[in-house]
Design a protein around this motif. Structure first.
Motif, mmCIF file in Angstrom:
data_model
loop_
_atom_site.group_PDB
_atom_site.id
_atom_site.type_symbol
_atom_site.label_atom_id
_atom_site.label_comp_id
_atom_site.label_asym_id
_atom_site.label_seq_id
_atom_site.Cartn_x
_atom_site.Cartn_y
_atom_site.Cartn_z
ATOM 1 N N VAL A 147 -27.131 30.376 2.264
ATOM 2 C CA VAL A 147 -25.785 30.116 1.743
ATOM 3 C C VAL A 147 -24.762 30.101 2.874
ATOM 4 O O VAL A 147 -23.582 29.848 2.631
ATOM 5 C CB VAL A 147 -25.381 31.177 0.693
ATOM 6 C CG1 VAL A 147 -26.328 31.130 -0.479
ATOM 7 C CG2 VAL A 147 -25.335 32.580 1.292
ATOM 8 N N ALA A 148 -25.205 30.403 4.095
ATOM 9 C CA ALA A 148 -24.263 30.395 5.221
ATOM 10 C C ALA A 148 -25.011 30.117 6.508
ATOM 11 O O ALA A 148 -26.205 30.386 6.628
ATOM 12 C CB ALA A 148 -23.539 31.731 5.330
ATOM 13 N N ILE A 180 -19.693 28.680 5.148
ATOM 14 C CA ILE A 180 -20.222 29.372 3.985
ATOM 15 C C ILE A 180 -20.321 28.411 2.809
ATOM 16 O O ILE A 180 -19.456 27.545 2.629
ATOM 17 C CB ILE A 180 -19.329 30.591 3.621
ATOM 18 C CG1 ILE A 180 -19.982 31.468 2.556
ATOM 19 C CG2 ILE A 180 -17.944 30.154 3.198
ATOM 20 C CD1 ILE A 180 -20.968 32.438 3.114
ATOM 21 N N LYS A 181 -21.392 28.518 2.033
ATOM 22 C CA LYS A 181 -21.563 27.692 0.832
ATOM 23 C C LYS A 181 -21.281 28.575 -0.377
ATOM 24 O O LYS A 181 -21.985 29.552 -0.630
ATOM 25 C CB LYS A 181 -22.984 27.130 0.760
ATOM 26 C CG LYS A 181 -23.210 26.198 -0.427
ATOM 27 C CD LYS A 181 -24.513 25.436 -0.294
ATOM 28 C CE LYS A 181 -25.713 26.343 -0.435
ATOM 29 N NZ LYS A 181 -26.991 25.618 -0.394
ATOM 30 N N THR A 228 -14.594 33.589 8.802
ATOM 31 C CA THR A 228 -15.464 32.628 9.471
ATOM 32 C C THR A 228 -14.937 32.332 10.873
ATOM 33 O O THR A 228 -13.742 32.416 11.137
ATOM 34 C CB THR A 228 -15.537 31.314 8.669
ATOM 35 O OG1 THR A 228 -14.211 30.813 8.487
ATOM 36 C CG2 THR A 228 -16.188 31.519 7.310
ATOM 37 N N GLN A 229 -15.851 31.988 11.735
ATOM 38 C CA GLN A 229 -15.545 31.654 13.133
ATOM 39 C C GLN A 229 -15.094 32.878 13.942
ATOM 40 O O GLN A 229 -14.632 32.736 15.074
ATOM 41 C CB GLN A 229 -14.449 30.565 13.231
ATOM 42 C CG GLN A 229 -14.644 29.357 12.341
ATOM 43 C CD GLN A 229 -15.816 28.492 12.769
ATOM 44 O OE1 GLN A 229 -16.311 28.609 13.880
ATOM 45 N NE2 GLN A 229 -16.267 27.617 11.895
ATOM 46 N N SER A 230 -15.212 34.092 13.378
ATOM 47 C CA SER A 230 -14.815 35.309 14.094
ATOM 48 C C SER A 230 -16.047 36.162 14.375
ATOM 49 O O SER A 230 -16.968 36.238 13.546
ATOM 50 C CB SER A 230 -13.810 36.124 13.276
ATOM 51 O OG SER A 230 -12.626 35.383 13.055
ATOM 52 N N LYS A 231 -16.062 36.815 15.529
ATOM 53 C CA LYS A 231 -17.197 37.657 15.901
ATOM 54 C C LYS A 231 -17.142 38.984 15.150
ATOM 55 O O LYS A 231 -16.072 39.535 14.908
ATOM 56 C CB LYS A 231 -17.187 37.935 17.404
ATOM 57 C CG LYS A 231 -17.496 36.721 18.261
ATOM 58 C CD LYS A 231 -17.477 37.106 19.740
ATOM 59 C CE LYS A 231 -17.765 35.891 20.630
ATOM 60 N NZ LYS A 231 -17.731 36.259 22.072
ATOM 61 N N PHE A 232 -18.316 39.490 14.798
ATOM 62 C CA PHE A 232 -18.405 40.833 14.219
ATOM 63 C C PHE A 232 -19.758 41.434 14.594
ATOM 64 O O PHE A 232 -20.665 40.731 15.064
ATOM 65 C CB PHE A 232 -18.212 40.806 12.701
ATOM 66 C CG PHE A 232 -19.290 40.065 11.944
ATOM 67 C CD1 PHE A 232 -20.377 40.728 11.421
ATOM 68 C CD2 PHE A 232 -19.192 38.686 11.746
ATOM 69 C CE1 PHE A 232 -21.361 40.054 10.711
ATOM 70 C CE2 PHE A 232 -20.162 37.996 11.039
ATOM 71 C CZ PHE A 232 -21.255 38.682 10.519
ATOM 72 N N VAL A 254 -11.622 32.410 5.150
ATOM 73 C CA VAL A 254 -11.475 31.396 6.195
ATOM 74 C C VAL A 254 -10.110 31.465 6.854
ATOM 75 O O VAL A 254 -9.843 30.747 7.818
ATOM 76 C CB VAL A 254 -11.703 29.976 5.632
ATOM 77 C CG1 VAL A 254 -13.118 29.834 5.111
ATOM 78 C CG2 VAL A 254 -10.687 29.651 4.549
ATOM 79 N N HIS A 255 -9.244 32.328 6.343
ATOM 80 C CA HIS A 255 -7.879 32.390 6.863
ATOM 81 C C HIS A 255 -7.341 33.804 6.715
ATOM 82 O O HIS A 255 -7.645 34.504 5.734
ATOM 83 C CB HIS A 255 -6.991 31.394 6.113
ATOM 84 C CG HIS A 255 -5.631 31.229 6.727
ATOM 85 N ND1 HIS A 255 -4.595 32.061 6.430
ATOM 86 C CD2 HIS A 255 -5.169 30.327 7.642
ATOM 87 C CE1 HIS A 255 -3.532 31.697 7.120
ATOM 88 N NE2 HIS A 255 -3.865 30.644 7.861
#
Length: 720
Positions: A363-364, A394-395, A318-322, A440-441
């Motif tokens: 869901v996201a 994300i859920k 999450t929070q990363s570009k792709f 997330v990490h």
């Protein structure tokens, strides 16, 4: 000419049936290929397609040149038999004047098959093992099937045109007959006179011919629809096969990502469908079953032509570009005007199973999730590229038992509404990506990758998303590990039987088991859920660490067979116990993630021998000083097992001494020193590390981590 030079040498090794099928005597005998080899290979044949009528003039020109050159060569040939043969061939080839495109496509296929044969080892052609190249051979067969289908459609069109001409003639003769009825009745003439009778007979014959041709036309239409169904079924199967091969590339299996042939196939089938629907309209009477069949085939083709060309990363933070790219294989047939916008969204396992998109149940939160379908003229591809997507949050679903967040699988769903030229209504199309795991990490990366590896290696092609077995035979697991290892390390040097046996002993915790592990079932828990006995890590975490170390620092050593690799201590003592002092081998550490150690034979004080294991070198160690230089530094080791002098084997890995620095400084260098038993008692005790403030909550923060509150909370939630 170069291709024919190699091909002519291969012909004597090929079965006669293969040669006869390659160069059919009734249409393109081998003499044409031989005498016109240089000219044929200078022309461009690959672009010819039966359906593209605009290519007829170009094909006709090539056909005319072929016939003219054969006649010229025949006239110049002093061998009478060759003269007669070439003239006979040139006359026979005139049959293509009505369908020059068929000639050009035939030459295209012959040259393509030659290339396949030349790329295949000679001994394979005459053996059943030639079946290991099914995709390449079947691709040509499938394209030929489509070409034959196009010919059948042309036959339907020819019959329709002939029927039209017959009907015009019939209308004319009926008009003539009606014109004669008046004078016959007025003058009392005998209606059985020869001319009148001939006209009646001719009209009856025309009516019979029209009816017979209508029947044949209907039969051909039926046959064409059936053939189209079969061709399209094979196409859908090939598209699924392409996606499956794309997925298997995750674990290192070979994958050809070229979509050109499949795109041509899609376009041809769309063109055939359109022509058959047109023929149905021109019949003038409804045939609902054929209309319905063609409509269904059209819908399936349009919806199946959306392909995820470049998959998103299968582990997404999450929070990363792709980025990801979606290609539409019928892109050139999209109706002009309004741009086609694709939307991407994240779906969970339940939504993937239902194959539905629920707009109100996201869901996201996905950023930059739209892209326009754009046509690239040079590559002839139509793609939508999502360049800067990002998952904001994300859920997750409720987890079962001990399931962790890194075991939950999602997918990206791409959808749009599209209108195809020649079709009345727009179509809703969608396609899902390969499974992805959202983290997330960075610390979750290895466990997430394990989920993907297990899913890719052991799922079935037509499974319910994302079902995968909990246990698999060890031989399947080993093949996966070997394939992934060789792909990541970029080597052709496989893990050997000793490596395989040790890995099995380790994952099953059976160090004394000497029999075959092949059919013993290994579970997901043994792979990456339960820690290894006496270790703080799982089997996959340990194996992945070795793979990463080898990939970054030991690739060449491994490829040249200088690293023994995975070996247990019992086996190690067995093979080294009778070797001279100083004999050593390189093995991956059994107790540390991403470490390689040197085991060597050394002398005991009582004159005997013992096996010593040097403290493992990790990624950080090898970044400071290479393995080759460390081996050179250690005087205790002299011969690589079984008996290779180390300075001969590792010399090319040694770093040359650096020149003395300027400015009057004294040069310094780093050397690897191995401790001995003599100084072990005098070694200072290790200094205990200060306790991290974060140790109370179960994780520590390193310099390269960038955590926000949401990330920390989810990490804590996962560990709970």
């Amino acid at each position: 000419m170069a291709q024919w030079k190699h091909m002519s040498q291969m012909l004597q090794c090929l079965p006669s049936d293969t040669v006869n099928n390659l160069y059919p005597s009734n249409s393109f005998p081998i003499e044409v290929r031989h005498f016109l080899a240089e000219w044929i290979e200078r022309q461009i044949w690959d672009n010819f397609v039966l359906e593209k009528v605009e290519q007829e003039s170009q094909a006709q020109a090539l056909l005319d040149q072929t016939i003219s050159m054969l006649q010229l060569i025949a006239q110049q040939n002093t061998n009478v038999l060759d003269q007669m043969k070439l003239m006979h061939i040139s006359r026979n080839m005139a049959m293509f004047h009505q369908q020059p495109l068929q000639f050009a496509v035939m030459v295209r296929d012959i040259l393509a098959k030659e290339r396949v044969l030349l790329d295949t080892p000679i001994q394979m052609h005459s053996s059943p093992q030639f079946q290991q190249y099914p995709n390449r051979e079947s691709s040509f067969n499938n394209m030929q099937d489509v070409d034959h289908l196009v010919l059948k459609v042309l036959e339907v069109q020819d019959i329709r045109q002939a029927m039209h001409e017959l009907q015009e003639e019939l209308n004319w003769e009926r008009q003539n007959y009606e014109g004669l009825q008046g004078p016959i009745q007025q003058n009392g003439l005998d209606p059985t006179q020869s001319e009148i009778q001939k006209l009646q007979n001719h009209i009856q014959q025309l009516e019979y011919n029209v009816k017979a041709m209508a029947t044949k036309r209907f039969q051909l239409l039926n046959g064409c629809v059936d053939c189209l169904d079969q061709c399209q079924t094979r196409l859908i199967s090939k598209l699924k096969e392409w996606r499956w091969d794309q997925y298997k590339a995750t674990i290192g299996q070979p994958f050809d990502d070229n979509l050109n042939l499949l795109q041509t196939w899609c376009e041809q089938l769309l063109g055939v469908n359109g022509k058959l629907r047109q023929e149905l309209v021109l019949i003038g009477e409804p045939i609902p079953e054929l209309k319905e069949s063609l409509g269904t085939l059209l819908q399936v083709l349009i919806q199946s032509s959306l392909v995820v060309d470049k998959q998103p990363p299968q582990v997404i933070k999450t929070q990363s570009k792709f980025s990801t790219t979606v290609q539409y294989l019928l892109g050139e047939k999209v109706a002009p005007g309004k741009p086609v916008v694709l939307k991407a969204q994240i779906i969970n396992e339940l939504q993937a199973r239902n194959q539905i998109s629920v707009p109100g149940d996201n869901v996201a939160e996905l950023i930059n999730n739209t892209a326009i379908l754009e046509h690239n003229t040079p590559s002839k591809s139509t793609c939508a590229t999502f360049r800067n997507m990002s998952i904001k949050k994300i859920k997750r679903a409720d987890r079962k038992g001990s399931e962790s967040v890194t075991e939950e699988k999602f997918a990206l769903l791409f959808s749009t509404e599209i209108t195809i030229t020649g079709c009345d209504t727009p179509y809703r199309i969608q396609m899902i990506s390969l499974p992805v795991v959202v983290i997330v990490h960075g610390s979750q990366d290895k466990n997430a990758l394990a989920t993907i590896i297990w899913d890719c290696a052991f799922s079935k092609p037509d499974r319910v998303p994302f079902m995968v077995p909990e246990r698999v035979p060890w031989k399947m697991m080993y093949n996966t590990l070997n394939s992934k290892f060789t792909d990541e390390v970029r080597t052709k040097h496989d893990l050997d039987q000793y490596n395989q046996h040790f890995l099995a002993q380790k994952i099953f915790n059976k160090p004394d088991f000497a029999d075959d592990f092949s059919n013993i079932l290994v579970s997901w828990a043994q792979f990456n859920k339960e820690v290894l006995l006496g270790r703080p890590f799982t089997f996959w975490q340990w194996f992945e660490g070795v793979m990463e170390l080898t990939k970054k620092h030991l690739s060449t050593y491994w490829s040249e067979g200088l690293i023994f690799g995975f070996i247990g201590k019992q086996h190690l003592h067995l093979i080294l116990k009778e070797r001279p002092n100083g004999t050593f081998l390189l093995r991956f550490s059994d107790s540390e993630i991403g470490g390689i150690t040197i085991a060597y034979v050394s002398a005991c004080e009582n004159g005997g021998q013992k096996i010593q294991n040097i403290q493992p070198f990790t990624k950080r160690d090898l970044e400071i000083r290479s393995l080759g230089d460390r081996i050179r530094d250690i005087n205790h080791i002299t011969y690589l097992y079984p008996e290779f002098p180390k300075h001969e084997v590792f010399k090319k890995f040694y770093t040359e001494p650096q020149a003395s620095p300027g400015g009057g400084y004294i040069p310094v260098s780093l050397l690897t020193k191995v401790g001995t038993d003599d100084n072990s008692d005098t070694s200072p005790a290790p200094t205990p590390l200060a306790e991290s403030p974060q140790s109370a909550v179960g994780f520590s923060v390193s310099d390269d981590m960038d955590l926000d509150i949401e990330t920390i909370l989810e990490t804590l939630h996962q560990e709970d």
